[in-house]
Design a protein around this motif. Structure first.
Motif, PDB file in Angstrom:
ATOM      1  N   ARG A 112     -89.303 -30.831  -1.977  1.00  0.00           N
ATOM      2  CA  ARG A 112     -89.790 -30.457  -3.141  1.00  0.00           C
ATOM      3  C   ARG A 112     -91.294 -30.173  -2.727  1.00  0.00           C
ATOM      4  O   ARG A 112     -91.691 -30.598  -2.092  1.00  0.00           O
ATOM      5  N   THR A 123     -84.629 -36.406  -3.668  1.00  0.00           N
ATOM      6  CA  THR A 123     -85.897 -35.914  -3.057  1.00  0.00           C
ATOM      7  C   THR A 123     -86.247 -36.398  -1.775  1.00  0.00           C
ATOM      8  O   THR A 123     -86.253 -37.979  -1.448  1.00  0.00           O
ATOM      9  N   SER A 156     -88.391 -41.624  -0.542  1.00  0.00           N
ATOM     10  CA  SER A 156     -88.841 -40.360  -0.376  1.00  0.00           C
ATOM     11  C   SER A 156     -89.922 -40.209   0.366  1.00  0.00           C
ATOM     12  O   SER A 156     -90.914 -40.997   0.483  1.00  0.00           O
ATOM     13  N   ARG A 187     -91.314 -34.422  -0.077  1.00  0.00           N
ATOM     14  CA  ARG A 187     -92.224 -33.586  -0.897  1.00  0.00           C
ATOM     15  C   ARG A 187     -93.551 -33.304  -0.481  1.00  0.00           C
ATOM     16  O   ARG A 187     -94.520 -34.218   0.077  1.00  0.00           O
ATOM     17  N   GLN A 207     -91.100 -39.569 -10.270  1.00  0.00           N
ATOM     18  CA  GLN A 207     -90.673 -38.144  -9.858  1.00  0.00           C
ATOM     19  C   GLN A 207     -89.925 -38.032  -8.414  1.00  0.00           C
ATOM     20  O   GLN A 207     -89.448 -37.242  -8.077  1.00  0.00           O
ATOM     21  N   ASN A 208     -89.860 -39.147  -7.761  1.00  0.00           N
ATOM     22  CA  ASN A 208     -89.313 -39.101  -6.567  1.00  0.00           C
ATOM     23  C   ASN A 208     -88.273 -40.320  -6.204  1.00  0.00           C
ATOM     24  O   ASN A 208     -88.465 -41.456  -7.141  1.00  0.00           O
ATOM     25  N   MET A 230     -93.469 -38.700   1.229  1.00  0.00           N
ATOM     26  CA  MET A 230     -94.648 -37.978   0.840  1.00  0.00           C
ATOM     27  C   MET A 230     -95.409 -37.277   1.831  1.00  0.00           C
ATOM     28  O   MET A 230     -96.275 -37.983   2.818  1.00  0.00           O
TER      29      MET A 230
END
Length: 337
Positions: free
Chosen positions: A150, A167, A189, A170, A184-185, A191
């Protein structure tokens, strides 16, 4: 036996022979440890995932294509002179080595998650932020991929039906970092910072080390509080930005650079996927026509192309690059482009 019955029996025999052969091939590939193992991407998709297939395809459009580059920066990159970069950010690390060492000492992880590394073949989908995802009902399909990439602060919460809720990675830069990353994750996830400039790395060091933040050097204020575990943070290898600009967009990256055009995070993510994945699908890419002043560009907010007027991105140029990848069947699109 009539001629028609004999023909039908022959067709049935050929069908059964073909089925037996297909099963035998799959059994052989699974039984032989040195052979790649194909498998279905999704329930309604017969395309197979085959190790090394993406590399052969990418060679069609990317000159001197090679997978001999680490996905993320690691501390060992800066201990040997042979690894020194000839470019500054965003295409290299020249001049930013010292601050990078300090940040990489905080994260201490430089690889993909164990659950991904253990897979025999990596099926990836790069989820763009485009308006074509709205009402697409692709959420369940997207969740089936091994790796879901994402971009920036594109939300998942309340949009799960269209974009899924899985996810893996991201990609973001400080100005696009979400102020509530936990919402949102997933907890695991990754980053992945895309460093466009040295202040981006300084920001990451400050938020991870709880140091004094600075807004200097940013076109928009990044989060002053960004609650992410250091072990879930990676820094993308600028090599992929270099390839995106020079090989897919044919933009000169050698100084002095008269053209300030830079790749978007979306096209960069596709390039990254071409280098680490065995299957690459995309969803939610594509901008409205330049003459369409009313169509929103994202699935989650009401902004139009006018918002990108002052950016260093050339969306028409990028659309041509993505179209070439689609026409060469290197990638596949889950939405209309």
């Amino acid at each position: 036996m009539t001629t028609d019955n004999l023909t039908n029996w022959r067709v049935l025999a050929l069908f059964m022979l073909g089925t037996f052969f297909s099963v035998a091939v799959v059994w052989y590939l699974r039984a032989e440890p040195n052979m790649p193992v194909p498998y279905v991407i999704a329930e309604d998709d017969g395309m197979m995932c085959l190790q090394g297939n993406m590399g052969r395809k990418a060679l069609l459009l990317i000159e001197n294509y090679s997978r001999n580059h680490p996905a993320f920066l690691q501390m060992s990159d800066f201990f040997w002179e042979k690894n020194q970069s000839v470019y500054q950010l965003p295409y290299g690390t020249q001049g930013s080595e010292e601050i990078l060492l300090k940040v990489l000492a905080l994260t201490m992880r430089y690889d993909m998650p164990d659950r991904v590394q253990s897979l025999p073949c990596w099926r990836c989908v790069v989820v763009g932020n485009g308006h074509r995802l709205k009402n697409s009902s692709l959420g369940d399909v997207i969740n089936k991929y091994d790796i879901v990439m994402r971009l920036n602060n594109a939300p998942v919460h309340k949009y799960e039906h269209d974009v899924g809720n899985k996810t893996t990675l991201r990609l973001f830069y400080p100005e696009s970092a979400d102020f509530d990353p936990h919402l949102q994750n997933n907890p695991d996830s990754l980053m992945v910072l895309v460093p466009f400039k040295t202040p981006d790395i300084q920001w990451l060091k400050a938020v991870l080390n709880n140091e004094k933040r600075s807004r200097k050097g940013f076109w928009k204020s990044p989060p002053l509080i960004w609650d992410v575990k250091p072990e879930n943070v990676r820094i993308l290898n600028p090599y992929f930005m270099e390839v995106t600009a020079s090989k897919l967009l044919n933009v000169s990256i050698k100084p002095p650079r008269k053209n300030k055009e830079k790749p978007t995070t979306g096209l960069l993510a596709i390039t990254f996927a071409l280098h680490i994945c065995d299957v690459v699908h995309i969803a939610g890419f594509g901008y409205p026509e330049t003459t369409n002043k009313k169509q929103t560009i994202h699935y989650y907010e009401q902004i139009t192309l006018t918002s990108m007027a002052d950016s260093d991105h050339n969306v028409s140029h990028e659309a041509q690059a993505i179209r070439r990848l689609l026409e060469a069947r290197i990638i596949r699109n889950l939405t209309r482009f």
